[in-house]
Design a protein around this motif. Sequence first.
Motif, mmCIF file in Angstrom:
data_model
loop_
_atom_site.group_PDB
_atom_site.id
_atom_site.type_symbol
_atom_site.label_atom_id
_atom_site.label_comp_id
_atom_site.label_asym_id
_atom_site.label_seq_id
_atom_site.Cartn_x
_atom_site.Cartn_y
_atom_site.Cartn_z
ATOM 1 N N LEU A 1 44.456 -92.615 74.716
ATOM 2 C CA LEU A 1 43.708 -91.477 75.080
ATOM 3 C C LEU A 1 42.356 -91.437 75.003
ATOM 4 O O LEU A 1 41.577 -90.991 75.849
ATOM 5 N N HIS B 1 39.284 -85.004 74.663
ATOM 6 C CA HIS B 1 40.124 -85.706 73.856
ATOM 7 C C HIS B 1 40.974 -84.701 72.916
ATOM 8 O O HIS B 1 42.237 -84.779 72.697
ATOM 9 N N ALA C 1 43.556 -80.341 82.058
ATOM 10 C CA ALA C 1 42.287 -80.274 80.859
ATOM 11 C C ALA C 1 41.037 -80.016 81.894
ATOM 12 O O ALA C 1 40.305 -79.480 81.224
ATOM 13 N N LEU D 1 50.819 -88.055 81.819
ATOM 14 C CA LEU D 1 49.298 -88.240 81.522
ATOM 15 C C LEU D 1 48.199 -87.535 82.772
ATOM 16 O O LEU D 1 47.156 -87.111 82.272
ATOM 17 N N HIS E 1 45.017 -88.264 88.634
ATOM 18 C CA HIS E 1 45.048 -86.929 88.025
ATOM 19 C C HIS E 1 44.511 -85.792 89.027
ATOM 20 O O HIS E 1 44.455 -84.543 88.679
ATOM 21 N N VAL F 1 48.213 -83.780 82.665
ATOM 22 C CA VAL F 1 47.683 -83.374 81.259
ATOM 23 C C VAL F 1 46.211 -83.620 81.600
ATOM 24 O O VAL F 1 45.283 -82.642 81.310
ATOM 25 N N LEU F 2 45.593 -84.684 81.974
ATOM 26 C CA LEU F 2 44.138 -84.977 82.388
ATOM 27 C C LEU F 2 43.515 -84.034 83.197
ATOM 28 O O LEU F 2 42.544 -83.304 83.277
ATOM 29 N N MET G 1 43.631 -82.586 75.115
ATOM 30 C CA MET G 1 44.695 -83.306 75.761
ATOM 31 C C MET G 1 45.452 -83.884 74.699
ATOM 32 O O MET G 1 46.770 -83.842 74.860
ATOM 33 N N LYS G 2 44.902 -84.323 73.352
ATOM 34 C CA LYS G 2 45.780 -84.730 72.178
ATOM 35 C C LYS G 2 46.790 -83.557 71.882
ATOM 36 O O LYS G 2 48.007 -83.921 71.599
ATOM 37 N N VAL H 1 40.079 -90.542 78.496
ATOM 38 C CA VAL H 1 38.929 -89.480 78.305
ATOM 39 C C VAL H 1 37.413 -90.106 78.605
ATOM 40 O O VAL H 1 36.647 -89.685 79.491
#
Length: 394
Positions: A236, A217, A324, A317, A296, A320-321, A220-221, A240
Amino acid sequence: MRSLYILFTERIMFVAATLLTVFSVALGALRMMNAIDVLYSVVLVSLAASVILWILYVLHRTHFFDLIDSIQFAAFSFLLFISLVAYNNPFGVREMWALFVIYLLVISFYQSQKMFLVWSGACFFAYGFIVFSELRMMLDVSTKEQMVILALYRASLMIGGMLLAFLVFSYSKKLKMSVQVQQAKKERKQLYRMVHALVPVVERKTQTSRDEIETMHVLMKSMLRALRSDVEEWELRMIVLLHYVSRIKWPDYFFDKEGKLTDFEYQMVKEHCFFAKEFLPDEPAYRRIIDALSFHHERVDGTGYPHCLTGDKIPLLSQVLGIAECYIALVSPRSYRGMVEAQDALSEIRLTQGTAFAEDVIEALAETISMGSAHNSHEQSLPSKVGLHPLKSG
């Protein structure tokens, strides 16, 4: 099978139309026997109302409302009825204009802006026609000044009624939106609790720590902030949490398996991408969450899964996921290797620019790491793709 609403409406219309027809006939007979002038207008109005109700009843019975918007037709019928009553004014009520204000208040509760504008305009036109007709009949008995004052008075009453109806419309719409927002929040909380209840099961099954949820979290944030994305906090957190819990779909032996997966096992691994789609309702509010989880593992060069998307077709998104997940997998210790340092993990991820991840996503990760937002020192066992290297599996 016809809806209960339509069947109930038909019965109400049939009963009302029958009673009005009987009432009209009785009044007509009474008027013929006694010749009471006031009854003539009452009979006309009641007959007109019964005719409208019979027409509505027939239209319902013939499934005509399957082709048009029944609410719009009901609004038209109601306006026609009160216009007839106001025009004939069978009871001689001076302030019959109040019927039009009642009409405006009724349609304001439907909370449809288009409907309110259309039928309030039609209502104002009908009211203006009746006032104009009344003024014409007063030409011979009133002065111009009196007629102007009366016209302004009637116009101000109607405008005031429209403003009142608009205020009711605005308030009821805001109230409805507020209720919908509260219901949506309540639904999201219930879904979050349901998913979160699976976290202890996943911890035991995978022998991992739920700390990964918060680590993911935070990472990603920070990345989304660097990318200037407008993802909401609840979205978000749900992404997660679902990502962590989605591993519940994998067989237990996956987490003890060493070496490469078989083709069948690899297909089973892919199934966790669809966990959000299977768990969340198919509604617009959850679309970004579902897409983030679904894509993802896509790669910008089109070699990812499950749909082999390329470039900008992969949601931000999801990228990013995915990155991460890769980063956390690299910096976490494994049975076959120690923990990789943050900069070494970033260097390895940079090698995948243009193949696995887009440049802006990698730079957002680099900025996050440099700011110290990425978690890179907590010792835990976090599965990437089971039995596979996080960057060399595609």
